[in-house]
Design a protein around this motif. Structure first.
Motif, PDB file in Angstrom:
ATOM      1  N   GLY A  24       0.792  -1.225   0.000  1.00  0.00           N
ATOM      2  CA  GLY A  24       0.000   0.000   0.000  1.00  0.00           C
ATOM      3  C   GLY A  24       0.822   1.272   0.000  1.00  0.00           C
ATOM      4  N   LYS A  25       2.134   1.166  -0.209  1.00  0.00           N
ATOM      5  CA  LYS A  25       2.987   2.358  -0.233  1.00  0.00           C
ATOM      6  C   LYS A  25       2.700   3.190  -1.476  1.00  0.00           C
ATOM      7  CE  LYS A  25       6.735   0.373   2.428  1.00  0.00           C
ATOM      8  NZ  LYS A  25       8.114  -0.094   2.423  1.00  0.00           N
ATOM      9  N   LYS A  26       3.074   4.467  -1.407  1.00  0.00           N
ATOM     10  CA  LYS A  26       2.787   5.383  -2.513  1.00  0.00           C
ATOM     11  C   LYS A  26       3.507   4.996  -3.800  1.00  0.00           C
ATOM     12  CE  LYS A  26       6.215   8.707  -0.916  1.00  0.00           C
ATOM     13  NZ  LYS A  26       6.438  10.058  -0.441  1.00  0.00           N
ATOM     14  N   THR A  27       4.529   4.191  -3.700  1.00  0.00           N
ATOM     15  CA  THR A  27       5.255   3.765  -4.900  1.00  0.00           C
ATOM     16  C   THR A  27       4.580   2.585  -5.596  1.00  0.00           C
ATOM     17  OG1 THR A  27       6.649   2.348  -3.533  1.00  0.00           O
ATOM     18  CG2 THR A  27       7.481   4.570  -4.036  1.00  0.00           C
ATOM     19  N   GLU A  28       3.527   2.045  -4.989  1.00  0.00           N
ATOM     20  CA  GLU A  28       2.827   0.896  -5.565  1.00  0.00           C
ATOM     21  C   GLU A  28       1.499   1.343  -6.176  1.00  0.00           C
ATOM     22  OE1 GLU A  28       3.975  -2.825  -2.811  1.00  0.00           O
ATOM     23  OE2 GLU A  28       2.833  -1.245  -1.806  1.00  0.00           O
ATOM     24  N   ASP A  29       1.104   0.674  -7.222  1.00  0.00           N
ATOM     25  CA  ASP A  29      -0.162   0.962  -7.890  1.00  0.00           C
ATOM     26  C   ASP A  29      -1.105  -0.218  -7.665  1.00  0.00           C
ATOM     27  OD1 ASP A  29      -2.279   1.165  -9.769  1.00  0.00           O
ATOM     28  OD2 ASP A  29      -1.026   2.359 -11.106  1.00  0.00           O
ATOM     29  N   GLU A  30      -2.191   0.027  -6.965  1.00  0.00           N
ATOM     30  CA  GLU A  30      -3.136  -1.044  -6.635  1.00  0.00           C
ATOM     31  C   GLU A  30      -3.783  -1.654  -7.869  1.00  0.00           C
ATOM     32  OE1 GLU A  30      -5.455   2.668  -6.900  1.00  0.00           O
ATOM     33  OE2 GLU A  30      -3.572   2.166  -5.975  1.00  0.00           O
ATOM     34  N   THR A  31      -3.965  -0.874  -8.929  1.00  0.00           N
ATOM     35  CA  THR A  31      -4.572  -1.427 -10.143  1.00  0.00           C
ATOM     36  C   THR A  31      -3.628  -2.416 -10.825  1.00  0.00           C
ATOM     37  OG1 THR A  31      -3.839   0.440 -11.516  1.00  0.00           O
ATOM     38  CG2 THR A  31      -6.032   0.602 -10.507  1.00  0.00           C
ATOM     39  N   ILE A  32      -2.336  -2.125 -10.805  1.00  0.00           N
ATOM     40  CA  ILE A  32      -1.362  -3.052 -11.378  1.00  0.00           C
ATOM     41  C   ILE A  32      -1.299  -4.324 -10.535  1.00  0.00           C
ATOM     42  CG2 ILE A  32       1.110  -3.422 -11.813  1.00  0.00           C
ATOM     43  CD1 ILE A  32       1.223  -0.440 -12.639  1.00  0.00           C
ATOM     44  N   PHE A  33      -1.314  -4.176  -9.208  1.00  0.00           N
ATOM     45  CA  PHE A  33      -1.319  -5.348  -8.333  1.00  0.00           C
ATOM     46  C   PHE A  33      -2.523  -6.242  -8.636  1.00  0.00           C
ATOM     47  CE2 PHE A  33      -3.113  -7.115  -4.348  1.00  0.00           C
ATOM     48  CZ  PHE A  33      -2.182  -8.128  -4.150  1.00  0.00           C
ATOM     49  N   LEU A  34      -3.711  -5.657  -8.707  1.00  0.00           N
ATOM     50  CA  LEU A  34      -4.919  -6.447  -8.968  1.00  0.00           C
ATOM     51  C   LEU A  34      -4.875  -7.103 -10.339  1.00  0.00           C
ATOM     52  CD1 LEU A  34      -7.603  -4.127  -7.362  1.00  0.00           C
ATOM     53  CD2 LEU A  34      -6.839  -6.367  -6.522  1.00  0.00           C
ATOM     54  N   GLN A  35      -4.360  -6.391 -11.331  1.00  0.00           N
ATOM     55  CA  GLN A  35      -4.243  -6.978 -12.671  1.00  0.00           C
ATOM     56  C   GLN A  35      -3.238  -8.126 -12.667  1.00  0.00           C
ATOM     57  OE1 GLN A  35      -6.209  -6.045 -15.345  1.00  0.00           O
ATOM     58  NE2 GLN A  35      -5.407  -7.919 -16.193  1.00  0.00           N
ATOM     59  N   ASP A  36      -2.148  -7.964 -11.953  1.00  0.00           N
ATOM     60  CA  ASP A  36      -1.161  -9.050 -11.848  1.00  0.00           C
ATOM     61  C   ASP A  36      -1.751 -10.275 -11.160  1.00  0.00           C
ATOM     62  OD1 ASP A  36       0.739  -7.516 -13.157  1.00  0.00           O
ATOM     63  OD2 ASP A  36       1.845  -6.982 -11.328  1.00  0.00           O
TER      64      ASP A  36
END
Length: 110
Positions: A24-36
């Protein structure tokens, strides 16, 4: 065809599974995580397996994201659709997570 390629085609379950990580850090993108997560589920033949998806996501969460997850209602934790929506609503790629109140469970029959 080399043996290792043939073996991996015949026994794909023996290949090590990839584990993603999301804190959940600002350097992470939740949409990319969910797509992965969805792409990995597809390669594992589990893209429509709700239980596999929610269990897998739980293993990927660390830090503030894991703290956030532990506060979610169990109904949200157990539903891929609700968990995905809650994650998208709670995290932004623009800043660190401020742990919000967990979303309320949907009323029965909705």
């Amino acid at each position: 065809m080399p043996y290792y390629l043939l073996s991996s085609l015949l026994h794909p379950q023996e290949l090590p599974m990839e584990f993603l990580s999301f804190s959940g850090k600002k350097t992470e993108d939740e949409t990319i995580f969910l797509q992965d997560v969805k792409r990995l589920a597809f390669t594992e033949g589990r893209s429509r397996d709700n239980d596999w998806l929610v269990d897998y996501v739980e293993t990927c969460l660390t830090g503030a994201a894991l703290d956030w997850y532990s506060q979610l209602d169990e109904k949200v934790q157990m539903s891929w659709k609700q968990l995905r929506l809650a994650l998208l609503q709670s995290f932004t790629a623009r800043g660190d997570l401020a742990i919000p109140a967990p979303p309320a469970a949907a009323p029965p029959g909705s």
